[in-house]
Design a protein around this motif. Structure first.
Motif, PDB file in Angstrom:
ATOM      1  N   ALA A  29      -2.468   3.239   9.506  1.00  0.00           N
ATOM      2  CA  ALA A  29      -2.128   2.796   8.159  1.00  0.00           C
ATOM      3  C   ALA A  29      -3.352   2.823   7.244  1.00  0.00           C
ATOM      4  CB  ALA A  29      -1.520   1.394   8.200  1.00  0.00           C
ATOM      5  N   PHE A  30      -4.498   2.410   7.748  1.00  0.00           N
ATOM      6  CA  PHE A  30      -5.721   2.463   6.944  1.00  0.00           C
ATOM      7  C   PHE A  30      -6.052   3.900   6.557  1.00  0.00           C
ATOM      8  CE2 PHE A  30     -10.353   3.302   7.176  1.00  0.00           C
ATOM      9  CZ  PHE A  30     -10.693   2.784   5.929  1.00  0.00           C
ATOM     10  N   LEU A  31      -6.076   4.797   7.548  1.00  0.00           N
ATOM     11  CA  LEU A  31      -6.446   6.178   7.258  1.00  0.00           C
ATOM     12  C   LEU A  31      -5.457   6.854   6.318  1.00  0.00           C
ATOM     13  CD1 LEU A  31      -7.648   7.413  10.766  1.00  0.00           C
ATOM     14  CD2 LEU A  31      -9.066   7.021   8.739  1.00  0.00           C
ATOM     15  N   ALA A  32      -4.197   6.448   6.387  1.00  0.00           N
ATOM     16  CA  ALA A  32      -3.173   7.056   5.542  1.00  0.00           C
ATOM     17  C   ALA A  32      -3.153   6.480   4.134  1.00  0.00           C
ATOM     18  CB  ALA A  32      -1.801   6.872   6.184  1.00  0.00           C
ATOM     19  N   SER A  33      -3.849   5.379   3.923  1.00  0.00           N
ATOM     20  CA  SER A  33      -3.777   4.667   2.649  1.00  0.00           C
ATOM     21  C   SER A  33      -4.846   5.140   1.676  1.00  0.00           C
ATOM     22  CB  SER A  33      -3.946   3.164   2.880  1.00  0.00           C
ATOM     23  OG  SER A  33      -5.312   2.843   3.150  1.00  0.00           O
ATOM     24  N   ALA A  34      -4.679   4.720   0.415  1.00  0.00           N
ATOM     25  CA  ALA A  34      -5.662   5.050  -0.616  1.00  0.00           C
ATOM     26  C   ALA A  34      -7.008   4.384  -0.351  1.00  0.00           C
ATOM     27  CB  ALA A  34      -5.131   4.630  -1.984  1.00  0.00           C
ATOM     28  N   GLU A  35      -7.043   3.338   0.461  1.00  0.00           N
ATOM     29  CA  GLU A  35      -8.311   2.698   0.806  1.00  0.00           C
ATOM     30  C   GLU A  35      -9.240   3.646   1.558  1.00  0.00           C
ATOM     31  OE1 GLU A  35      -7.981  -1.593   2.115  1.00  0.00           O
ATOM     32  OE2 GLU A  35      -5.882  -0.977   2.211  1.00  0.00           O
TER      33      GLU A  35
ATOM     34  N   ARG B 183       4.841  -0.764  10.945  1.00  0.00           N
ATOM     35  CA  ARG B 183       3.739  -1.147  10.042  1.00  0.00           C
ATOM     36  C   ARG B 183       3.927  -0.522   8.661  1.00  0.00           C
ATOM     37  NH1 ARG B 183      -1.527  -3.701  10.499  1.00  0.00           N
ATOM     38  NH2 ARG B 183      -2.378  -3.560   8.399  1.00  0.00           N
ATOM     39  N   LEU B 184       4.255   0.755   8.607  1.00  0.00           N
ATOM     40  CA  LEU B 184       4.400   1.419   7.314  1.00  0.00           C
ATOM     41  C   LEU B 184       5.626   0.903   6.559  1.00  0.00           C
ATOM     42  CD1 LEU B 184       3.363   5.099   8.157  1.00  0.00           C
ATOM     43  CD2 LEU B 184       1.958   3.205   7.323  1.00  0.00           C
ATOM     44  N   LEU B 185       6.685   0.616   7.293  1.00  0.00           N
ATOM     45  CA  LEU B 185       7.841  -0.011   6.651  1.00  0.00           C
ATOM     46  C   LEU B 185       7.468  -1.358   6.058  1.00  0.00           C
ATOM     47  CD1 LEU B 185      10.595   0.799   9.294  1.00  0.00           C
ATOM     48  CD2 LEU B 185      10.686   1.491   6.885  1.00  0.00           C
ATOM     49  N   ASP B 186       6.724  -2.155   6.806  1.00  0.00           N
ATOM     50  CA  ASP B 186       6.300  -3.470   6.326  1.00  0.00           C
ATOM     51  C   ASP B 186       5.450  -3.355   5.063  1.00  0.00           C
ATOM     52  OD1 ASP B 186       7.608  -4.765   8.360  1.00  0.00           O
ATOM     53  OD2 ASP B 186       5.804  -5.200   9.538  1.00  0.00           O
TER      54      ASP B 186
ATOM     55  N   ARG C  50       0.807  -1.228   0.000  1.00  0.00           N
ATOM     56  CA  ARG C  50       0.000   0.000   0.000  1.00  0.00           C
ATOM     57  C   ARG C  50       0.837   1.275   0.000  1.00  0.00           C
ATOM     58  NH1 ARG C  50      -4.737  -0.459   4.485  1.00  0.00           N
ATOM     59  NH2 ARG C  50      -2.948  -0.928   5.829  1.00  0.00           N
ATOM     60  N   PHE C  51       2.054   1.195   0.564  1.00  0.00           N
ATOM     61  CA  PHE C  51       2.877   2.397   0.706  1.00  0.00           C
ATOM     62  C   PHE C  51       4.188   2.319  -0.073  1.00  0.00           C
ATOM     63  CE2 PHE C  51       0.053   2.303   4.374  1.00  0.00           C
ATOM     64  CZ  PHE C  51      -0.487   3.587   4.324  1.00  0.00           C
ATOM     65  N   ASP C  52       4.234   1.480  -1.081  1.00  0.00           N
ATOM     66  CA  ASP C  52       5.437   1.407  -1.894  1.00  0.00           C
ATOM     67  C   ASP C  52       5.784   2.787  -2.453  1.00  0.00           C
ATOM     68  OD1 ASP C  52       5.798  -1.264  -1.510  1.00  0.00           O
ATOM     69  OD2 ASP C  52       5.256  -1.883  -3.538  1.00  0.00           O
ATOM     70  N   GLY C  53       7.017   3.220  -2.224  1.00  0.00           N
ATOM     71  CA  GLY C  53       7.470   4.503  -2.737  1.00  0.00           C
ATOM     72  C   GLY C  53       7.009   5.713  -1.949  1.00  0.00           C
ATOM     73  N   LYS C  54       6.241   5.509  -0.875  1.00  0.00           N
ATOM     74  CA  LYS C  54       5.724   6.617  -0.080  1.00  0.00           C
ATOM     75  C   LYS C  54       6.705   6.973   1.043  1.00  0.00           C
ATOM     76  CE  LYS C  54       1.752   6.660  -2.288  1.00  0.00           C
ATOM     77  NZ  LYS C  54       1.404   7.771  -3.207  1.00  0.00           N
TER      78      LYS C  54
END
Length: 256
Positions: A226-232, A29-32, A7-11
């Motif tokens: 992670a959910f709130l920060a994601s495109a989902e 979590r964001l690193l993962d 979800r956060f590749d390149g972010k």
């Protein structure tokens, strides 16, 4: 790695107060999930230990500093610009618990708590705003305390209500750039700060009022961030997400 590992590749994500607890869990979590992360903290030794735990090489940038100090925040913004050039996610997590009778709050304590819990959030976002990409996401760590009154929590709860209202206001102001702003409100969570601040009696009793019948974990909060920060969550802004095991909105069976 989570099931949402890309979800956060390149972010690029900034996490203040990232040396322990919810901040450290969110960094992991964001690193993962593919991000590079910038973590901050006032204690360099603890920050260095956190970086060692994260074990992610040049995908982690640790910047020691006080999130309530404007000069430190300006240095932080410069370091991010030099290393990564921009930000996609800000988790304004730095904060403290502060609990005492309303009549006992001194002016010095008032300024201390507001500086750490509100000023740090306000100016972290302001100073990093020029680095935020369009369609970025900001998540502010609030607290279930903003949703109810509790004795001994007047100052703390007021600061948490303030940061949630800041989230709603910035969600409006930054919407022309597609930047979403939300807050998370953890309930009783098993962090080093909780165990340091809560008496053994409180630690043993608080889950009675929690329908989920347990303390939350830092990983529970990290998943919500992670959910709130994601495109989902692209259609979610100006909201507060309770991560409290039902504490605020349901009655525990143990209390019936």
């Amino acid at each position: 790695m989570s099931a949402n590992g890309s979800r956060f590749d390149g972010k690029i994500a900034l996490i203040t107060g990232g040396s322990s607890g919810m901040g450290l869990a969110t960094a992991r979590r964001l690193l993962d999930e593919g991000a590079s992360v910038v973590v901050t903290g006032r204690d360099k030794a603890r920050l260095d230990a956190a970086v060692e735990q994260l074990n992610a090489g040049d995908r982690v940038l640790a910047v020691p500093g006080d999130a309530a100090n404007i000069a430190d925040l300006e240095l932080l913004a410069d370091a991010i610009a030099d290393r990564f050039g921009h930000l996609d996610v800000v988790f304004a997590n730095a904060g403290i618990g502060a609990f005492q009778a309303f009549a006992d709050v001194t002016e010095a304590e008032y300024h201390r708590v507001l500086d750490i819990n509100f000023k740090s959030v306000f100016f972290t976002i302001q100073k990093t705003l020029p680095l935020l990409a369009d369609n970025a996401s900001i998540v502010i760590n609030a607290s279930f305390a903003l949703h109810r009154g509790s004795p001994g929590a007047a100052l703390y709860s007021a600061t948490k209500a303030a940061v949630h209202n800041l989230a709603r206001t910035l969600a409006s102001e930054l919407s022309p750039r597609g930047i979403r702003v939300n807050s998370v409100s953890p309930g009783y969570t098993a962090t080093p700060a909780f165990f340091a601040e809560a008496s053994p009696e409180i630690q043993a009793s608080v889950t009675v009022g929690v329908p989920a019948a347990r303390l939350g974990t830092s990983e529970d909060v990290a998943a919500a961030v992670a959910f709130l920060a994601s495109a989902e969550a692209s259609y979610i802004t100006a909201q507060d997400l309770l991560v409290d095991g039902g504490l605020i909105t349901a009655t525990s069976a143990a209390q019936i």
